[in-house]
Motif scaffolding. Sequence first.
Motif, PDB file in Angstrom:
ATOM      1  N   ASP A 146      76.861  46.256  66.819  1.00  0.00           N
ATOM      2  CA  ASP A 146      75.452  46.081  68.104  1.00  0.00           C
ATOM      3  C   ASP A 146      76.046  45.842  69.736  1.00  0.00           C
ATOM      4  O   ASP A 146      75.345  46.180  70.388  1.00  0.00           O
ATOM      5  N   HIS A 147      77.178  45.285  69.803  1.00  0.00           N
ATOM      6  CA  HIS A 147      77.916  45.054  70.891  1.00  0.00           C
ATOM      7  C   HIS A 147      78.823  46.561  71.146  1.00  0.00           C
ATOM      8  O   HIS A 147      78.028  47.077  72.617  1.00  0.00           O
ATOM      9  N   PHE A 148      79.465  47.060  70.765  1.00  0.00           N
ATOM     10  CA  PHE A 148      79.913  48.828  70.891  1.00  0.00           C
ATOM     11  C   PHE A 148      78.868  49.119  71.285  1.00  0.00           C
ATOM     12  O   PHE A 148      78.454  50.514  72.697  1.00  0.00           O
ATOM     13  N   ALA A 149      77.201  49.314  70.777  1.00  0.00           N
ATOM     14  CA  ALA A 149      76.382  50.280  71.067  1.00  0.00           C
ATOM     15  C   ALA A 149      75.615  49.800  72.288  1.00  0.00           C
ATOM     16  O   ALA A 149      75.239  50.441  73.128  1.00  0.00           O
ATOM     17  N   ALA A 150      75.399  48.388  72.953  1.00  0.00           N
ATOM     18  CA  ALA A 150      75.561  47.925  73.811  1.00  0.00           C
ATOM     19  C   ALA A 150      75.488  48.023  74.571  1.00  0.00           C
ATOM     20  O   ALA A 150      75.453  48.313  76.414  1.00  0.00           O
ATOM     21  N   VAL A 151      77.092  48.140  74.663  1.00  0.00           N
ATOM     22  CA  VAL A 151      77.639  48.691  76.162  1.00  0.00           C
ATOM     23  C   VAL A 151      78.229  50.572  75.882  1.00  0.00           C
ATOM     24  O   VAL A 151      78.526  50.775  77.017  1.00  0.00           O
ATOM     25  N   GLY A 152      77.574  50.986  75.592  1.00  0.00           N
ATOM     26  CA  GLY A 152      78.017  52.246  75.545  1.00  0.00           C
ATOM     27  C   GLY A 152      78.173  52.993  75.003  1.00  0.00           C
ATOM     28  O   GLY A 152      78.940  54.153  75.226  1.00  0.00           O
ATOM     29  N   CYS A 153      78.979  52.776  73.894  1.00  0.00           N
ATOM     30  CA  CYS A 153      80.220  52.944  73.286  1.00  0.00           C
ATOM     31  C   CYS A 153      80.481  53.595  71.488  1.00  0.00           C
ATOM     32  O   CYS A 153      80.965  52.584  70.579  1.00  0.00           O
ATOM     33  N   ALA A 154      78.170  53.445  70.820  1.00  0.00           N
ATOM     34  CA  ALA A 154      78.305  53.423  69.904  1.00  0.00           C
ATOM     35  C   ALA A 154      79.054  54.315  68.891  1.00  0.00           C
ATOM     36  O   ALA A 154      79.127  53.961  68.174  1.00  0.00           O
ATOM     37  N   ASP A 155      79.204  55.561  69.447  1.00  0.00           N
ATOM     38  CA  ASP A 155      79.693  56.820  68.598  1.00  0.00           C
ATOM     39  C   ASP A 155      81.491  56.426  68.569  1.00  0.00           C
ATOM     40  O   ASP A 155      82.073  55.903  67.195  1.00  0.00           O
ATOM     41  N   ALA A 156      82.049  56.334  69.553  1.00  0.00           N
ATOM     42  CA  ALA A 156      83.128  56.252  69.303  1.00  0.00           C
ATOM     43  C   ALA A 156      83.886  54.432  68.261  1.00  0.00           C
ATOM     44  O   ALA A 156      84.475  54.278  67.765  1.00  0.00           O
ATOM     45  N   GLY A 157      82.729  53.547  68.940  1.00  0.00           N
ATOM     46  CA  GLY A 157      82.954  52.426  68.327  1.00  0.00           C
ATOM     47  C   GLY A 157      82.283  52.528  66.363  1.00  0.00           C
ATOM     48  O   GLY A 157      83.011  51.745  65.619  1.00  0.00           O
ATOM     49  N   ALA A 158      81.609  53.566  66.623  1.00  0.00           N
ATOM     50  CA  ALA A 158      81.497  53.318  64.520  1.00  0.00           C
ATOM     51  C   ALA A 158      82.718  54.128  63.981  1.00  0.00           C
ATOM     52  O   ALA A 158      83.232  53.924  63.251  1.00  0.00           O
ATOM     53  N   ARG A 159      83.351  55.101  65.232  1.00  0.00           N
ATOM     54  CA  ARG A 159      84.427  55.868  64.263  1.00  0.00           C
ATOM     55  C   ARG A 159      85.428  55.221  64.271  1.00  0.00           C
ATOM     56  O   ARG A 159      85.843  54.961  63.779  1.00  0.00           O
ATOM     57  N   MET A 160      85.269  54.293  65.495  1.00  0.00           N
ATOM     58  CA  MET A 160      86.977  53.769  65.065  1.00  0.00           C
ATOM     59  C   MET A 160      87.102  52.658  63.882  1.00  0.00           C
ATOM     60  O   MET A 160      88.074  52.866  63.046  1.00  0.00           O
ATOM     61  N   MET A 161      85.715  52.427  64.177  1.00  0.00           N
ATOM     62  CA  MET A 161      86.343  50.854  63.157  1.00  0.00           C
ATOM     63  C   MET A 161      86.159  51.846  61.518  1.00  0.00           C
ATOM     64  O   MET A 161      86.562  50.895  60.286  1.00  0.00           O
ATOM     65  N   THR A 162      85.322  52.691  60.366  1.00  0.00           N
ATOM     66  CA  THR A 162      85.485  53.174  59.555  1.00  0.00           C
ATOM     67  C   THR A 162      85.877  54.251  59.325  1.00  0.00           C
ATOM     68  O   THR A 162      86.288  54.918  58.384  1.00  0.00           O
ATOM     69  N   SER A 163      86.105  55.333  60.352  1.00  0.00           N
ATOM     70  CA  SER A 163      87.506  55.844  60.202  1.00  0.00           C
ATOM     71  C   SER A 163      88.235  56.575  60.267  1.00  0.00           C
ATOM     72  O   SER A 163      88.809  57.502  60.156  1.00  0.00           O
ATOM     73  N   THR A 164      89.519  55.292  60.767  1.00  0.00           N
ATOM     74  CA  THR A 164      90.204  55.599  61.273  1.00  0.00           C
ATOM     75  C   THR A 164      91.073  54.671  60.420  1.00  0.00           C
ATOM     76  O   THR A 164      90.434  53.388  60.346  1.00  0.00           O
ATOM     77  N   ALA A 165      92.743  55.233  60.478  1.00  0.00           N
ATOM     78  CA  ALA A 165      93.397  54.142  59.888  1.00  0.00           C
ATOM     79  C   ALA A 165      94.784  54.499  60.707  1.00  0.00           C
ATOM     80  O   ALA A 165      95.384  55.489  60.779  1.00  0.00           O
ATOM     81  N   ALA A 166      95.357  53.034  60.650  1.00  0.00           N
ATOM     82  CA  ALA A 166      97.180  53.258  61.516  1.00  0.00           C
ATOM     83  C   ALA A 166      97.786  52.491  60.664  1.00  0.00           C
ATOM     84  O   ALA A 166      97.934  51.717  59.324  1.00  0.00           O
ATOM     85  N   LEU A 167      99.126  52.557  61.110  1.00  0.00           N
ATOM     86  CA  LEU A 167     100.548  52.104  60.688  1.00  0.00           C
ATOM     87  C   LEU A 167     100.361  51.068  61.689  1.00  0.00           C
ATOM     88  O   LEU A 167     100.376  51.961  63.422  1.00  0.00           O
ATOM     89  N   PRO A 169      88.530  62.627  56.975  1.00  0.00           N
ATOM     90  CA  PRO A 169      88.220  64.138  57.624  1.00  0.00           C
ATOM     91  C   PRO A 169      87.294  64.897  57.006  1.00  0.00           C
ATOM     92  O   PRO A 169      87.217  66.118  57.075  1.00  0.00           O
ATOM     93  N   LEU A 170      86.329  64.056  55.820  1.00  0.00           N
ATOM     94  CA  LEU A 170      85.762  64.613  55.150  1.00  0.00           C
ATOM     95  C   LEU A 170      84.529  64.136  55.232  1.00  0.00           C
ATOM     96  O   LEU A 170      83.344  64.211  55.802  1.00  0.00           O
ATOM     97  N   ARG A 171      84.428  62.430  55.278  1.00  0.00           N
ATOM     98  CA  ARG A 171      83.261  61.459  55.127  1.00  0.00           C
ATOM     99  C   ARG A 171      82.893  61.360  56.860  1.00  0.00           C
ATOM    100  O   ARG A 171      83.738  60.876  57.693  1.00  0.00           O
ATOM    101  N   PRO A 172      81.319  61.209  56.548  1.00  0.00           N
ATOM    102  CA  PRO A 172      81.414  61.568  58.477  1.00  0.00           C
ATOM    103  C   PRO A 172      81.717  59.399  58.386  1.00  0.00           C
ATOM    104  O   PRO A 172      81.358  58.020  57.456  1.00  0.00           O
ATOM    105  N   PRO A 173      81.117  58.691  59.751  1.00  0.00           N
ATOM    106  CA  PRO A 173      80.915  57.356  59.770  1.00  0.00           C
ATOM    107  C   PRO A 173      80.460  56.370  58.773  1.00  0.00           C
ATOM    108  O   PRO A 173      78.960  56.603  59.592  1.00  0.00           O
ATOM    109  N   ARG A 174      80.791  55.031  58.568  1.00  0.00           N
ATOM    110  CA  ARG A 174      79.520  54.647  57.081  1.00  0.00           C
ATOM    111  C   ARG A 174      80.375  53.430  57.289  1.00  0.00           C
ATOM    112  O   ARG A 174      81.253  53.191  56.924  1.00  0.00           O
TER     113      ARG A 174
END
Length: 418
Positions: free
Chosen positions: A138-159, A120-125
């Motif tokens: 790099d792949h997510f950026a190349a296919v047009g979903c750089a922002d969503a790819g970065a957020r999925m990888m670094t800012s999400t958590a699941a059960l 809830p606090l930190r930006p994707p990194r």
Amino acid sequence: MTTSHAQGIGLDAAAAHIAGSALRDGPLGCVGLELESHLLDPLSPGEPVAWDRLTRSVDACGPLPGGSRITVEPGGQVELSAPPAPDVAAAVLGLRADHATLTAALAADGLALALIGTDPLRPPRRVNRAARYAAMEDHFAAVGCADAGARMMTSTAALQVNLDAGPAAGWSDRLALAHRLGPVLVAVSACSPLAAGRPGGWRSTRQQIWGELDSARCGPVLTGDDPAAEWAAYALAAPVMLVRDPVTGTAEPVRARVPLADWVTGESRLGGRAATEADVDYHLTTLFPPVRLRGYLEIRYLDTAPEPWWPALAAVTTTLMDDPVAAGRAADACAPVAGRWSDAARLGLADAALRTAAVACLTAALDATPPALSAEVGSLLELVIRGQSPGDALLERAGGSDPLAVLRAATDLPEGRP
């Protein structure tokens, strides 16, 4: 990268290999759980934990009592992957013990774990330096979903709930049920009302982020009479994300949309070589649908959430999938809202139809839940009857939507700690 002119695996062989490993015929019963948490230093919660400190602290934890494996995701999220247990009560018991042990070990180094679907606090990194994650970026950026790819990888958590595929004769119905339950359980589990310091207007921001990614990689698998063959078709149509060198372990991103089918047929030669069976297997690890076939079913659409909600969600999901009476009741209840993934993430239980289905599903689950988890499931049902999800309970605990307060509320820190 090492090059080779070896013969490719071929389309028919690749399809047969993928389908053959998709589902294992056998009885129901075993349950595996995977729980992701965001790692933070409570003294500087707005900054990521440095990679060297993170790995040193995690490595010092040693073997866990329940046998869970510890891994670190791209943004420093810590994941516990528990071994299969004979039932959901045993699975929760083991994972609870491992999470408590890990929490205590990290606390000794001044670190804490936050159980919430999005940071809830930190930006994707990205802090994990693994070649796989650099190539994914790099792949997510190349296919047009750089922002969503970065957020999925670094800012999400699941059960994640892993369940047996069951007898082959029931695979089609079982996969259909797992997908039909999806929107309802997304709404029930929603625990990501904030991301990167602000509310996004979604109950499950985590699911929103996944919905913005390439649907050929992250969208639902459309299953019918032959789920294994349909999974093979999905995998062959999905674009290759990276090519891994089997000798050096380096990863080369694929910066174009090249379906796996084109690589295995030789229409495209990625990394200067033909695709091998090992490449096909690795490609499968880069596919992230809501329900993934790994011989068993990986149910991947639940937000992580603090106690008592993640044990309740594990129990509800398993019971609705594995108990035949509860499964039948849930299938009927979910039929009117089938396919409403986006509405479930955005509106959650504020949507009347989703709320009606959720109450019916949790009532069915409570009737069949193991006694050891009935209190947790009962508490979740009470929450759902009020039209709330774990994210709402977390906001109440935090006293509002201040991102720092929400992050602290999602940790297991005792009162009075920073």
